[in-house]
Design a protein around this motif. Structure first.
Motif, PDB file in Angstrom:
ATOM      1  N   GLN A 200       0.835  -1.202   0.000  1.00 14.37           N
ATOM      2  CA  GLN A 200       0.000   0.000   0.000  1.00 14.37           C
ATOM      3  C   GLN A 200       0.872   1.255   0.000  1.00 14.37           C
ATOM      4  OE1 GLN A 200      -2.584   0.351   3.405  1.00 14.37           O
ATOM      5  NE2 GLN A 200      -3.807   1.976   2.482  1.00 14.37           N
ATOM      6  N   ASP A 201       1.921   1.238   0.802  1.00 10.64           N
ATOM      7  CA  ASP A 201       2.842   2.372   0.832  1.00 10.64           C
ATOM      8  C   ASP A 201       3.520   2.559  -0.521  1.00 10.64           C
ATOM      9  OD1 ASP A 201       2.337   2.922   3.503  1.00 10.64           O
ATOM     10  OD2 ASP A 201       4.005   1.687   4.226  1.00 10.64           O
ATOM     11  N   ILE A 202       3.956   1.451  -1.115  1.00 12.17           N
ATOM     12  CA  ILE A 202       4.645   1.509  -2.404  1.00 12.17           C
ATOM     13  C   ILE A 202       3.729   2.087  -3.478  1.00 12.17           C
ATOM     14  CG2 ILE A 202       5.675   0.111  -4.237  1.00 12.17           C
ATOM     15  CD1 ILE A 202       6.614  -1.796  -1.938  1.00 12.17           C
ATOM     16  N   ASP A 203       2.498   1.603  -3.519  1.00 17.57           N
ATOM     17  CA  ASP A 203       1.551   2.088  -4.532  1.00 17.57           C
ATOM     18  C   ASP A 203       1.244   3.572  -4.340  1.00 17.57           C
ATOM     19  OD1 ASP A 203       1.453  -0.469  -5.558  1.00 17.57           O
ATOM     20  OD2 ASP A 203      -0.436  -1.000  -4.562  1.00 17.57           O
ATOM     21  N   ARG A 204       1.101   3.980  -3.099  1.00 12.96           N
ATOM     22  CA  ARG A 204       0.809   5.390  -2.821  1.00 12.96           C
ATOM     23  C   ARG A 204       1.960   6.284  -3.266  1.00 12.96           C
ATOM     24  NH1 ARG A 204       2.610   8.438   1.012  1.00 12.96           N
ATOM     25  NH2 ARG A 204       3.372   6.671   2.252  1.00 12.96           N
ATOM     26  N   ILE A 205       3.170   5.876  -2.965  1.00 10.87           N
ATOM     27  CA  ILE A 205       4.333   6.680  -3.318  1.00 10.87           C
ATOM     28  C   ILE A 205       4.530   6.717  -4.832  1.00 10.87           C
ATOM     29  CG2 ILE A 205       6.837   6.844  -3.105  1.00 10.87           C
ATOM     30  CD1 ILE A 205       6.513   5.685  -0.269  1.00 10.87           C
ATOM     31  N   ALA A 206       4.318   5.573  -5.480  1.00  8.70           N
ATOM     32  CA  ALA A 206       4.444   5.532  -6.942  1.00  8.70           C
ATOM     33  C   ALA A 206       3.461   6.493  -7.601  1.00  8.70           C
ATOM     34  CB  ALA A 206       4.220   4.117  -7.450  1.00  8.70           C
ATOM     35  N   GLY A 207       2.281   6.675  -6.985  1.00  5.45           N
ATOM     36  CA  GLY A 207       1.263   7.553  -7.540  1.00  5.45           C
ATOM     37  C   GLY A 207       1.567   9.029  -7.408  1.00  5.45           C
ATOM     38  N   LEU A 208       2.620   9.404  -6.675  1.00  2.06           N
ATOM     39  CA  LEU A 208       2.957  10.816  -6.518  1.00  2.06           C
ATOM     40  C   LEU A 208       3.474  11.437  -7.811  1.00  2.06           C
ATOM     41  CD1 LEU A 208       4.798  10.672  -3.066  1.00  2.06           C
ATOM     42  CD2 LEU A 208       2.481  11.515  -3.505  1.00  2.06           C
ATOM     43  N   SER A 209       4.053  10.629  -8.670  1.00  4.57           N
ATOM     44  CA  SER A 209       4.601  11.137  -9.926  1.00  4.57           C
ATOM     45  C   SER A 209       3.530  11.183 -11.009  1.00  4.57           C
ATOM     46  CB  SER A 209       5.739  10.225 -10.399  1.00  4.57           C
ATOM     47  OG  SER A 209       6.045  10.472 -11.761  1.00  4.57           O
ATOM     48  N   PRO A 210       3.509  12.203 -11.861  1.00  2.17           N
ATOM     49  CA  PRO A 210       2.604  12.202 -13.011  1.00  2.17           C
ATOM     50  C   PRO A 210       2.811  10.997 -13.925  1.00  2.17           C
ATOM     51  CG  PRO A 210       3.565  14.375 -12.702  1.00  2.17           C
ATOM     52  CD  PRO A 210       4.286  13.450 -11.760  1.00  2.17           C
ATOM     53  N   MET A 211       3.984  10.376 -13.844  1.00  2.00           N
ATOM     54  CA  MET A 211       4.262   9.183 -14.646  1.00  2.00           C
ATOM     55  C   MET A 211       3.579   7.945 -14.068  1.00  2.00           C
ATOM     56  SD  MET A 211       6.316  10.689 -16.778  1.00  2.00           S
ATOM     57  CE  MET A 211       7.278   9.471 -17.671  1.00  2.00           C
ATOM     58  N   LYS A 212       3.120   8.056 -12.805  1.00  3.92           N
ATOM     59  CA  LYS A 212       2.379   6.978 -12.135  1.00  3.92           C
ATOM     60  C   LYS A 212       3.176   5.687 -12.045  1.00  3.92           C
ATOM     61  CE  LYS A 212      -1.016   9.724 -11.429  1.00  3.92           C
ATOM     62  NZ  LYS A 212      -1.170  10.321 -10.090  1.00  3.92           N
ATOM     63  N   ARG A 213       4.431   5.826 -11.748  1.00  9.04           N
ATOM     64  CA  ARG A 213       5.279   4.662 -11.527  1.00  9.04           C
ATOM     65  C   ARG A 213       6.466   5.074 -10.696  1.00  9.04           C
ATOM     66  NH1 ARG A 213      10.084   4.618 -14.395  1.00  9.04           N
ATOM     67  NH2 ARG A 213      10.223   5.856 -16.311  1.00  9.04           N
ATOM     68  N   LEU A 214       7.165   4.080 -10.171  1.00 11.14           N
ATOM     69  CA  LEU A 214       8.448   4.332  -9.548  1.00 11.14           C
ATOM     70  C   LEU A 214       9.504   4.549 -10.626  1.00 11.14           C
ATOM     71  CD1 LEU A 214       8.455   1.511  -6.820  1.00 11.14           C
ATOM     72  CD2 LEU A 214       7.941   3.945  -6.463  1.00 11.14           C
ATOM     73  N   GLY A 215      10.541   5.283 -10.268  1.00  8.34           N
ATOM     74  CA  GLY A 215      11.686   5.341 -11.151  1.00  8.34           C
ATOM     75  C   GLY A 215      12.425   4.015 -11.143  1.00  8.34           C
ATOM     76  N   THR A 216      13.288   3.836 -12.109  1.00  5.06           N
ATOM     77  CA  THR A 216      14.148   2.656 -12.156  1.00  5.06           C
ATOM     78  C   THR A 216      15.595   3.100 -11.962  1.00  5.06           C
ATOM     79  OG1 THR A 216      14.605   2.752 -14.531  1.00  5.06           O
ATOM     80  CG2 THR A 216      12.573   1.609 -13.830  1.00  5.06           C
ATOM     81  N   PRO A 217      16.450   2.203 -11.506  1.00  2.45           N
ATOM     82  CA  PRO A 217      17.863   2.568 -11.423  1.00  2.45           C
ATOM     83  C   PRO A 217      18.429   3.067 -12.749  1.00  2.45           C
ATOM     84  CG  PRO A 217      17.455   0.567 -10.183  1.00  2.45           C
ATOM     85  CD  PRO A 217      16.182   0.875 -10.921  1.00  2.45           C
ATOM     86  N   GLN A 218      17.927   2.510 -13.842  1.00  2.48           N
ATOM     87  CA  GLN A 218      18.405   2.928 -15.159  1.00  2.48           C
ATOM     88  C   GLN A 218      17.998   4.368 -15.468  1.00  2.48           C
ATOM     89  OE1 GLN A 218      16.896  -0.076 -14.536  1.00  2.48           O
ATOM     90  NE2 GLN A 218      18.870  -1.172 -14.566  1.00  2.48           N
ATOM     91  N   ASP A 219      16.803   4.783 -15.009  1.00  6.35           N
ATOM     92  CA  ASP A 219      16.402   6.183 -15.179  1.00  6.35           C
ATOM     93  C   ASP A 219      17.419   7.117 -14.553  1.00  6.35           C
ATOM     94  OD1 ASP A 219      13.920   5.639 -16.460  1.00  6.35           O
ATOM     95  OD2 ASP A 219      12.899   5.401 -14.528  1.00  6.35           O
ATOM     96  N   ILE A 220      17.841   6.784 -13.357  1.00  6.88           N
ATOM     97  CA  ILE A 220      18.778   7.642 -12.634  1.00  6.88           C
ATOM     98  C   ILE A 220      20.169   7.564 -13.258  1.00  6.88           C
ATOM     99  CG2 ILE A 220      19.675   8.253 -10.376  1.00  6.88           C
ATOM    100  CD1 ILE A 220      16.555   8.346 -10.728  1.00  6.88           C
TER     101      ILE A 220
END
Length: 246
Positions: A200-220
């Motif tokens: 639940q925490d993970i899904d909530r945090i992922a939803g904070l971005s307009p992209m609606k996902r977590l970043g990936t290590p490759q993004d960074i």
């Protein structure tokens, strides 16, 4: 003008796992030889070196506590002896413990300050002494310094120190053609992020971005590769890489 990063020598502290490992692989793909500095997991560090070598670059693994000035100096010595003079230093090593301030375990606070703050200064000190002209130093902060999530106080405070150092170090190295920046990732799908969080925490945090996902290590890693290569006119900055989370 595009910088040819082939034949450059990079050190990636915290390069055995997570974002650091993605950074090491990305720099290797750009033609840089990479030394992976790791705290304790030799197996993961060796696997990271395997990925570097698979990309056609030279790789070595070196154990060092980033907060230990002697161990870090020896690591730099070894890189210079085995690979050559250093062009890029990325410090992705860090720890995170989440607790509300009123429940804060001061031992955990001390650990975060030791690794995240002292470790940043120890690595930066060696980098400032040794890095070649045309080089780049990349530290790591966090988007939590702006997002202000509850329970992240100690971690965000430790990264606030990193943000204070970066523009000062950039000015201290003025005239040497060395850039100093920090990347501030948002929520990123790493073992460090997932630790202690419910779905639940993970899904909530992922939803904070307009992209609606977590970043990936490759993004960074792509952001770091830019700062460590062609991004020569970006200097003394904190670059927020969080998919638009605010």
């Amino acid at each position: 003008m595009f910088m040819n990063t082939a034949s450059r020598i990079a050190i990636v502290a915290g390069g055995s796992r997570g974002i650091g490992r993605a950074v090491a692989s990305r720099l290797a793909a750009a033609g840089q030889d990479v030394a992976v500095v790791y705290a304790s997991n030799a197996k993961e560090a060796d696997a990271a070196v395997g990925e570097i070598e698979a990309a056609g670059s030279r790789g070595i693994a070196l154990q060092a506590d980033v907060a230990d000035e002697v161990a870090v100096a020896v690591a730099f010595d070894t890189v210079e002896e085995r690979l050559g003079p250093v062009d890029v230093v990325v410090n992705a090593a860090g720890v995170m413990a989440l607790q509300p301030t009123r429940e804060l375990d001061l031992a955990q606070l001390d650990r975060q300050l030791r690794i995240n703050v002292r470790g940043t200064f120890v690595v930066a000190r060696q980098a400032a002494r040794r890095i070649r002209p045309g080089g780049a130093i990349v530290a790591f902060s966090t988007s939590v310094t702006r997002l202000h999530h509850p329970a992240f106080g100690a971690y965000a405070a430790s990264k606030g120190a990193v943000e204070a150092l970066v523009p000062i170090l950039a000015k201290e190295l003025g005239g040497r053609d060395v850039t100093v920046n920090a990347v501030a990732p948002g929520p990123t799908a790493t073992e460090l992020f997932f630790d202690g969080k419910s779905q639940q925490d993970i899904d909530r945090i992922a939803g904070l971005s307009p992209m609606k996902r977590l970043g990936t290590p490759q993004d960074i890693a792509e952001v770091v590769a830019f700062l460590a290569g062609p991004g020569r006119w970006v200097n003394g900055q904190i670059v927020f890489a969080n998919g638009g989370a605010a």
